[in-house]
Design an enzyme around this catalytic site. Sequence first.
Site, short mmCIF file in Angstrom:
data_model
loop_
_atom_site.label_atom_id
_atom_site.label_comp_id
_atom_site.label_asym_id
_atom_site.label_seq_id
_atom_site.Cartn_x
_atom_site.Cartn_y
_atom_site.Cartn_z
N GLU A 59 -5.78 -4.64 10.49
CA GLU A 59 -4.81 -3.69 10.83
C GLU A 59 -5.22 -2.85 12.07
O GLU A 59 -6.01 -1.79 11.81
CB GLU A 59 -4.88 -2.88 9.42
CG GLU A 59 -4.55 -3.26 8.18
CD GLU A 59 -3.81 -2.21 7.20
OE1 GLU A 59 -2.60 -2.85 6.82
OE2 GLU A 59 -4.11 -1.20 7.06
N ASN A 105 0.94 -1.28 -0.20
CA ASN A 105 -0.11 0.08 0.00
C ASN A 105 1.01 1.15 -0.04
O ASN A 105 1.63 1.70 1.01
CB ASN A 105 -0.97 -0.09 1.33
CG ASN A 105 -1.83 1.12 1.40
OD1 ASN A 105 -1.83 1.74 0.64
ND2 ASN A 105 -2.36 1.30 2.63
N TRP A 106 1.02 2.07 -1.08
CA TRP A 106 1.87 3.06 -1.25
C TRP A 106 1.44 4.38 -0.90
O TRP A 106 2.08 5.38 -0.70
CB TRP A 106 2.33 3.23 -2.73
CG TRP A 106 3.38 2.16 -3.28
CD1 TRP A 106 3.91 1.03 -2.23
CD2 TRP A 106 3.89 1.83 -4.32
NE1 TRP A 106 4.73 0.25 -3.19
CE2 TRP A 106 4.88 0.77 -4.40
CE3 TRP A 106 3.89 2.48 -5.83
CZ2 TRP A 106 5.49 0.18 -5.67
CZ3 TRP A 106 4.58 2.04 -6.80
CH2 TRP A 106 5.10 0.93 -6.91
N LYS A 107 -0.04 4.27 -0.28
CA LYS A 107 -0.57 5.57 0.03
C LYS A 107 -0.33 6.79 -0.75
O LYS A 107 -0.48 6.41 -1.97
CB LYS A 107 -0.20 5.55 1.64
CG LYS A 107 -0.35 4.32 2.42
CD LYS A 107 -0.17 4.60 3.81
CE LYS A 107 -0.36 3.24 4.74
NZ LYS A 107 -0.18 3.28 5.97
N GLY A 132 2.53 -1.34 4.53
CA GLY A 132 3.01 0.20 4.09
C GLY A 132 4.29 0.63 3.93
O GLY A 132 4.79 0.41 2.86
N GLY A 133 4.80 1.32 4.72
CA GLY A 133 5.98 2.19 4.83
C GLY A 133 7.18 1.09 4.26
O GLY A 133 7.84 1.29 3.32
N SER A 154 3.27 -2.08 10.57
CA SER A 154 4.45 -2.08 10.69
C SER A 154 5.31 -3.50 10.64
O SER A 154 6.11 -3.68 11.22
CB SER A 154 4.64 -1.78 12.32
OG SER A 154 4.21 -0.49 12.48
N GLU A 208 -6.96 4.85 7.53
CA GLU A 208 -6.57 6.25 7.33
C GLU A 208 -7.73 7.02 6.48
O GLU A 208 -8.13 8.36 7.01
CB GLU A 208 -5.36 6.47 6.53
CG GLU A 208 -4.36 6.23 7.21
CD GLU A 208 -3.06 5.51 6.93
OE1 GLU A 208 -3.03 5.65 5.41
OE2 GLU A 208 -2.19 4.93 7.37
N HIS A 242 -9.66 1.59 4.50
CA HIS A 242 -8.48 1.65 5.40
C HIS A 242 -8.53 2.64 6.28
O HIS A 242 -9.45 3.45 6.42
CB HIS A 242 -7.36 2.13 4.12
CG HIS A 242 -5.93 2.16 4.94
ND1 HIS A 242 -5.57 3.02 5.90
CD2 HIS A 242 -5.07 1.29 5.00
CE1 HIS A 242 -4.46 2.58 6.21
NE2 HIS A 242 -4.04 1.58 5.54
N GLY A 287 2.13 2.20 10.94
CA GLY A 287 3.08 3.03 10.96
C GLY A 287 3.69 3.29 12.51
O GLY A 287 4.54 4.54 12.41
P1 PGA Z 1 2.40 0.12 7.66
O1 PGA Z 1 1.23 0.34 7.17
O2 PGA Z 1 3.32 -1.04 7.16
O3 PGA Z 1 3.33 1.50 7.35
O4 PGA Z 1 2.23 0.11 9.18
C1 PGA Z 1 0.34 -0.50 6.86
C2 PGA Z 1 -0.97 -0.09 6.20
O5 PGA Z 1 -1.61 1.08 6.73
O6 PGA Z 1 -1.71 -0.69 5.33
#
Ligand code: PGA
Length: 256
Positions: free
Chosen positions: A170, A11-13, A238-239, A217, A99, A97, A176
């Site tokens: 999640e 997930n490159w957000k 994500g990250g 994470s 966010e 998601h 994050g």
């Molecule tokens: P993260 O994000 O791996 O940076 O914690 C995961 C996500 O939000 O899908």
Amino acid sequence: MDKKNKIIIANWKMELGFKESLALALEMKNMFSGFSKGGVVICPDFISLSEVGKELTGSIIKLGAQDVFWEEKGAYTGEVSSSELEEVGCEYVIIGHSERRGYLKEDYSLINKELKNLLKESKLIPILCIGEKKESRESGKVEEVLSEQLRQALEGVSIKDDSQIIVAYEPLWAIGSGLVIKPEDMNEVNKIIVQSLSNIFNNKIAENNFLRIYGGSVNSGNVKDFAQIEGLDGLLVGGASLNSDEFYKMADKILI
Ligand code: PGA
């Protein structure tokens, strides 16, 4: 659904610009060129989807989007339909998601509309996000929160024999933050998800039409802990998915 193949989803957000997304997609395409395990998906932002899709032609890496609207056409400023996503080569889409639930106030009644439309109008595989806040975990309300999120998201959703849905657990406190779920807690969550899906549909659907993945994470250092969790079908990253080396190492460890 092919349960033999686990899945890893990047997930490159909104972390990359258009050119950066293309460059990273090309890097990953090259890196994964000899990779024989399936189940690798990248989800760039809307702007980059079409060109990244072209870049990935001939690659084992599949394309996913980060969101979708619940109608197919009309006066919905700023939104994108499932047919448009399919047109540019998407096979997966993240919905709900945390966010978006946080910053854009998306709730599970809205997510329910997205899911119903997706399953009716498209072949896209939804990646449905659920997860509790830190307070809920501390006050012992994980089961209550997750089962209610699933109930609302899946209410009235009709599952066909070939329908596939990925439930991405999640926990908000893990995204994050550098904090990850303990394997024993993940086992517990897996049981809650299966039980909730069995209550909403039945045991057969819970087993056959759903995959369960974890996000929050995960990186190349802790991925091995997740590879050992029974009943976990993959990861949403994500990250650590913004670095091709990291992502490759994770894919290599989690996929079988
Ligand atoms: P993260 O994000 O791996 O940076 O914690 C995961 C996500 O939000 O899908």
